[in-house]
Design a protein around this motif. Structure first.
Motif, short mmCIF file in Angstrom:
data_model
loop_
_atom_site.label_atom_id
_atom_site.label_comp_id
_atom_site.label_asym_id
_atom_site.label_seq_id
_atom_site.Cartn_x
_atom_site.Cartn_y
_atom_site.Cartn_z
N ARG A 154 -13.41 6.36 -7.00
CA ARG A 154 -12.02 6.44 -6.55
C ARG A 154 -11.12 7.07 -7.60
O ARG A 154 -10.29 7.94 -7.31
CB ARG A 154 -11.51 5.04 -6.19
N GLY B 115 0.74 7.99 1.57
CA GLY B 115 1.11 8.64 0.32
C GLY B 115 0.85 10.13 0.27
O GLY B 115 1.77 10.91 -0.03
N GLY C 172 0.65 3.68 -3.10
CA GLY C 172 -0.08 4.91 -2.83
C GLY C 172 0.75 6.16 -2.66
O GLY C 172 0.20 7.26 -2.60
N GLY D 64 0.81 -1.21 0.00
CA GLY D 64 0.00 0.00 0.00
C GLY D 64 0.84 1.26 0.00
O GLY D 64 0.52 2.24 -0.69
N SER E 250 -0.61 -3.73 -10.67
CA SER E 250 -1.77 -3.57 -9.81
C SER E 250 -2.79 -4.67 -10.03
O SER E 250 -3.38 -5.18 -9.07
CB SER E 250 -2.41 -2.19 -10.06
N CYS F 111 9.31 6.19 -4.46
CA CYS F 111 8.25 5.19 -4.53
C CYS F 111 8.73 3.91 -5.22
O CYS F 111 8.40 2.80 -4.80
CB CYS F 111 7.05 5.77 -5.28
N LEU G 240 -8.74 10.49 -6.83
CA LEU G 240 -7.40 10.59 -7.41
C LEU G 240 -7.25 11.68 -8.46
O LEU G 240 -6.14 11.97 -8.88
CB LEU G 240 -7.00 9.24 -8.02
N TRP H 127 -4.25 -2.37 2.99
CA TRP H 127 -3.66 -1.81 1.77
C TRP H 127 -3.75 -0.29 1.78
O TRP H 127 -2.77 0.41 1.53
CB TRP H 127 -4.39 -2.40 0.56
N PHE H 128 -4.93 0.22 2.11
CA PHE H 128 -5.09 1.67 2.09
C PHE H 128 -4.52 2.34 3.33
O PHE H 128 -4.32 3.56 3.32
CB PHE H 128 -6.56 2.03 1.90
N ILE I 283 -1.47 3.10 1.76
CA ILE I 283 -1.71 4.16 0.79
C ILE I 283 -1.91 5.51 1.48
O ILE I 283 -1.56 6.56 0.94
CB ILE I 283 -2.93 3.80 -0.08
N ALA J 72 0.09 8.01 -5.87
CA ALA J 72 -1.24 7.94 -6.50
C ALA J 72 -1.93 9.29 -6.62
O ALA J 72 -2.39 9.65 -7.71
CB ALA J 72 -2.11 6.94 -5.73
N ALA K 95 -8.02 9.91 3.01
CA ALA K 95 -7.58 8.53 3.15
C ALA K 95 -7.96 7.94 4.50
O ALA K 95 -8.28 6.75 4.61
CB ALA K 95 -6.07 8.43 2.93
#
Length: 482
Positions: free
Chosen positions: A238, A161, A38, A34, A123, A185, A243, A154-155, A158, A41, A268
């Motif tokens: 999303r 990020g 992220g 993540g 991904s 990254c 994004l 996962w998030f 993220i 992202a 987030a």
């Protein structure tokens, strides 16, 4: 036993044994991934604009990942879920990291678009293989929670990020800081690939991976198609909103990298919290009303962002509120799809294809809105789209299967007779018992009577009268099958 029985019913293989630390190691790998996925992202659209691309092209580049995702998921419905778990996650991180390093090395926004497509291949492999492994490790009865926890870890990575990316980008002026961010990254993804190779639980499918067009997905009926449409809507929200439109709105308000990163970090946080809590709540209380409430909430929040937000403080508050809808529309429609599908593998394939189409559609929708009237016009159109999703949710109705109602027996417990009555019972039944045998029978009866009463007190969903505990034990040994 429950997970294995469900897997036999659906035809999905499960690991022979799940060690206590398997889920923890798996979630650690998901967390590292993540961070690698992220960190850049929310800054991809800003890098495109910084290198000379228009906001419309920035939206298209963000959604271009959907091209490779759709290609992999369309021809790999019987490939990605069957790739060995360790290989799937390791290769996905290597490919995604290569795309990050390519973006860091270029000064052309077109190359950033090509790198974005390359990242999509990594991904697709991670999402398809990772979600499949998460469900296999958790069991079919908690798949909503399994999907929610997978996405939450996962998030959670993220989430580093926006704020971390803003701090790294601020170390150099203009697009140079963003390119430095992409380089960092890329290195994180390479580290994550090593962690995935050594920490991912080993699972190998008994069926070999095979490329080919989708077949046997079990997509039948209006409700199933509607659930997939809601899945695509969640990915469109999303891609197009979280994004693309929200970062571009922050840039239009003149926010610097750190302040913008703070606002996106707020989004987030609520996104992750909603995914983690929402998955479990949908398993307990149903799918329809949590999703409907989040879509209604998102309609109002996005409309407010479009019309009334003109300051950094309002932007941060609006982004924080929008995260609820972004998280709920990612998790709940996925669980709805699996509720209505004939098999978990087919449901995952259909879910991934719907997500890919939603990512493409969300970016193109945002680009069209920006071209028509700017970022705020695109936000208004997004609010209208969310209200359409609300109406669709109400027509799908509840998809969570209702648990069977137990049928409880009211059993009359007879008092334990004294030893003298055993002789009377034996005489009336024409049974001859010596005093020694009579004493032995009574002792055995007295010894096991408490266990018999305990067993009779357990609420079991018997469909007919059960007279002896041996019958109950046989029923349990057969997993409730007659």
């Amino acid at each position: 036993m429950i997970g294995a029985a469900a897997a036999r019913h659906t035809g999905d293989p499960v690991p022979d044994r799940v060690e206590p630390g398997d889920r923890r190691r798996f979630h650690l790998v998901v967390l590292i991934a993540g961070v690698g996925f992220g960190l850049t992202a929310p800054f991809t659209a800003l890098l495109v604009v910084g290198l000379g691309g228009s906001p419309e092209w920035a939206a298209a580049v963000v959604s271009s990942m959907g091209l490779s995702l759709l290609l992999v998921d369309f021809v790999g419905t019987r490939f990605v879920p069957r790739v060995p778990s360790r290989t799937a996650l390791t290769v996905s991180l290597l490919v995604f990291g290569a795309g990050c390093l390519l973006s860091a090395a270029t000064t052309s926004w077109e190359i950033v678009g090509i790198a974005r497509v390359l990242q999509g291949f990594g991904s697709a492999l991670f999402l398809g293989g990772g979600v499949a492994l998460a469900i296999r490790l958790a069991g079919a009865q908690t798949r909503g929670r399994a999907i929610g926890t997978f996405n939450a870890f996962w998030f959670l990575g993220i989430a580093t990020g926006p704020l971390g990316g803003g701090l790294i980008a601020a170390t150099a002026p203009g697009p140079d800081g963003l390119r430095r961010l992409f380089a960092v990254c890329g290195v994180i993804n390479l580290v994550g690939a090593v962690a995935a190779w050594y920490l991912t639980p080993r699972w190998v499918s008994p069926v070999p991976p095979r490329l080919g067009l989708p077949a046997g997905l079990g997509v039948r009926g209006r409700r199933m198609w509607s659930a997939l449409a809601l899945t695509g809507l969640g990915q469109a929200v999303r891609s197009g909103l979280a994004l693309t439109l929200v970062p571009l709105l922050g840039a239009r308000l003149g926010m610097n990298w750190i302040t913008l990163g703070l606002g996106l970090f707020a989004l987030a946080l609520t996104d992750i919290g909603t995914m983690h809590v929402g998955g479990g709540l949908s398993d307990r209380f149903g799918r329809q009303w949590p999703l409907a409430a989040s879509l209604a909430w998102g309609t109002v929040v996005v409309a407010v962002l479009a019309v009334f937000v003109h300051s950094p403080v309002g932007f941060v508050v609006g982004a924080l509120a929008a995260g609820v809808t972004v998280g709920a529309t990612w998790v709940v429609p996925a669980a709805m799809t699996m509720d209505l599908a004939e098999s978990s593998e087919g449901a995952l394939a259909a879910y991934r294809i719907a997500c890919d189409i939603g990512m493409l559609a969300g970016g193109l929708f945002a680009a069209a809105g920006i071209a028509a009237g700017g970022v705020r016009t695109a936000l208004v159109a997004t609010a209208v789209l969310l209200s359409g999703g609300l109406l669709l949710t109400l027509t799908v109705r509840e998809t969570l299967p209702r648990p069977p109602r137990p049928f409880l027996l009211k059993e009359k417990i007879m008092p334990l007779p004294p030893p003298e009555e055993f002789a009377v019972l034996a005489t009336n039944s024409d049974i001859s018992l010596t005093p020694e045998r009579l004493a032995q029978a009574y002792a055995t009866h007295a010894r096991y009577r408490p266990e018999l009463e305990r067993l009779r007190g357990i609420a079991l969903p018997f469909v007919e009268t059960v007279s002896e505990p041996a019958t109950a034990l046989a029923w349990i040994a057969k997993e409730g099958r007659s």
